[in-house]
Design an enzyme around this catalytic site. Structure first.
Site, PDB file in Angstrom:
ATOM      1  CD  GLU A   1     -64.849   4.033 -72.345  1.00 41.42           C
ATOM      2  OE1 GLU A   1     -65.778   4.087 -73.146  1.00 41.42           O
ATOM      3  OE2 GLU A   1     -63.686   4.406 -72.641  1.00 41.42           O
TER       4      GLU A   1
ATOM      5  N   GLY B   1     -57.905   4.206 -68.531  1.00 43.21           N
ATOM      6  CA  GLY B   1     -58.624   4.236 -67.249  1.00 43.21           C
ATOM      7  C   GLY B   1     -59.986   4.895 -67.280  1.00 43.21           C
TER       8      GLY B   1
ATOM      9  CE  LYS C   1     -53.271   1.235 -70.306  1.00 46.92           C
ATOM     10  NZ  LYS C   1     -52.541   2.062 -69.336  1.00 46.92           N
TER      11      LYS C   1
ATOM     12  N   GLY D   1     -55.914   4.417 -61.341  1.00 51.12           N
ATOM     13  CA  GLY D   1     -56.469   4.711 -60.013  1.00 51.12           C
ATOM     14  C   GLY D   1     -57.715   3.871 -59.799  1.00 51.12           C
TER      15      GLY D   1
END
Ligand code: NDP
Ligand code: HSE
Length: 442
Positions: free
Chosen positions: A130, A135, A206, A310
């Protein structure tokens, strides 16, 4: 207290994401056990330097440099090292030893996904990823499960936080590319080598992952057309704003109807900076945020939005996968393999049909506009809008010196468009092709 079975979890990597995953696994042990229906025992953390500084306070005794030994006997292996090797070898080792794998490694999946998914299929294991695209945003499960009964037509994604941060600051503050890139690096959005971000490699990885899921087709990385944002300057941003657009680095994955003589539908997967109308939902994605806009035949338009990077944000997606893997382990049965049965061909960029904005500097002389219009017409490129601005008036002449022409086109085929732009450049009336940008979104 419920007497749960214990599952052994091995963590490979304790950097920005891995250290947060370990911290949350330890902090929320009891709650995660209730959700997973199993005790998740963090058996160890493999790193390069066991004494390295970590972003979380983690027990020193968990650290090891011996990933191979840690993997043996594990039920779930979380790979958060990044890169291709040793990640590839260790993920395959984990699968072959009966573990399920959780990874956030887009580079690995975009280049060796088929090998890894086939290995998992062979032994009935499952690979969860996932966090590998966008992210913290749940997008892999929606594409793989929620939309499995629908037909995805198109995905337009802002999937790289660094480039969105740069383009957004250039748009909202008129900031300079190099200055904002340095700030993105200081804030930790950009990769250590920002080439992967600004040249579109990260977004292309991606895009390959998202397109593979959306179109039930293994899309290799080299089938993704890729352009970065290094040529975008303040003048292009300003010109886009003037025309009602914002420039975004987009990953576009599109299903194309079968053309005459073709046996099947095909797909186009591409990454490039494009003009997006300011009223489009993607135009309001600011800062380092990501968003994925999905159009499906039955569901219509869907938008997934949030933090694309992050440490702790990405750890959320990783832990969701760990809980899923644990539930599967407890329930038993074989893992859900990747669906690649559609096996659609990927078309080259020349086959893509979209709208364009062409900006030219031309001689401001009688007949120039007619010449430009004639070349576009011969190239089967239909003009939608034209705006001329005199940029260098010639005081000695009734006509001007130079003018800037901003031409918006109707839908055109990329190959026709690029051949036409070459003819314009060589025409004698065009001083300079300033820019050619695609316009995406309806
Ligand atoms: P970091 O570079 O911060 O951390 C990498 C970790 O892996 C470090 O702990 C490092 O050990 C360890 N490591 C690297 N190579 C080896 C090796 N050969 N053997 C053992 N350990 C090794 O990476 P991130 O946490 O940022 O990223 C991890 C993964 O998550 C990547 O695949 C990345 O693409 C993906 N990802 C990251 C996001 C982010 O915001 N950071 C967002 C989405 C996905 P040591 O500490 O000792 O050097
Ligand atoms: N460098 C990447 C980004 C990190 O800017 O989006 C997340 O993959």
């Amino acid at each position: 207290m419920t007497d749960y079975r214990t599952l052994r979890v091995a963590l490979l990597g304790a950097g920005a994401v891995g250290s947060q995953v370990a911290d949350l696994l330890l902090k929320h042990r009891a709650e995660l056990a209730d959700r997973a229906g199993a005790n998740l025992e963090l058996a160890g953390i493999a790193v390069r330097n066991v004494d390295g500084k970590r972003d979380a306070d983690l027990p020193r005794e968990l650290f090891t440099t011996d990933a191979e030994t840690l993997i043996v006997g594990s039920d779930i292996v979380i790979e958060l090292m990044g890169g291709i090797e040793p990640a590839r070898t260790q993920v395959l080792q984990a699968i072959n030893s009966g573990a399920d794998v959780v990874t956030a490694n887009k580079a690995l999946l975009a280049t060796h996904g088929s090998e890894i998914f086939e290995a998992a299929d062979q032994v009935g294991a499952e690979v969860y990823y996932e966090a590998a695209a966008a992210g913290a945003i749940p997008i892999i499960r929606p594409l793989r499960d929620s939309l499995a009964g629908d037909r995805v037509v198109r995905i337009m994604g802002i999937v790289n936080g660094t480039t969105n941060y740069i383009l957004d600051r250039m748009d909202t503050e008129g900031a300079d590319f190099a200055d904002v890139l340095a700030q993105a690096q200081a804030l930790g959005y950009a990769e250590a080598d920002p080439t992967a971000d600004v040249e579109g490699y990260d977004a292309a990885q991606k895009a390959a992952i998202l397109a593979s899921l959306a179109f039930h087709t293994a899309v290799p990385l080299d089938a993704v057309h890729r352009e970065g944002i290094t040529q975008i300057d303040a003048a292009m941003i300003e010109s886009a704003r003037h025309a009602g657009y914002v420039i975004k680095l987009l990953a576009v994955c599109e299903r194309l109807a079968a053309a005459e003589g073709e046996a099947s539908e095909s797909i186009s997967v591409r990454v490039y900076p494009a003009l997006v109308e300011r009223s489009h939902p993607l135009a309001s994605v600011h800062g380092a945020n990501n968003a994925v806009f999905v159009q499906a035949e039955a569901a219509g338009d869907l938008m997934f939005y949030g933090a694309g990077a992050g440490g702790v944000q990405t750890a959320s997606a990783v832990l969701g996968d760990v809980v899923s893997a644990a539930r599967r382990h407890i329930a038993g049965g074989v893992g859900v393999g990747e669906s690649t049965r559609a096996n659609l061909p990927t078309v080259p960029i020349g086959r893509v049909i979209t709208r364009y904005q062409i900006t030219l500097e031309v001689d401001d002389q009688p007949g120039v506009l007619a010449t430009v219009a004639g070349i576009l017409s011969e190239g089967r490129v239909s003009i939608a809008t034209v705006e001329q601005t005199v940029i260098e008036p010639d005081a000695d002449s009734a006509a001007g010196g130079s003018a800037r022409l901003v031409i918006g086109t109707h839908q055109a085929r990329e190959q026709d468009l690029s051949e036409t732009v070459q003819r314009l450049a060589a025409s004698g009336v065009v001083e300079r092709v300033v820019s050619v940008l695609r316009v995406e979104g309806n």
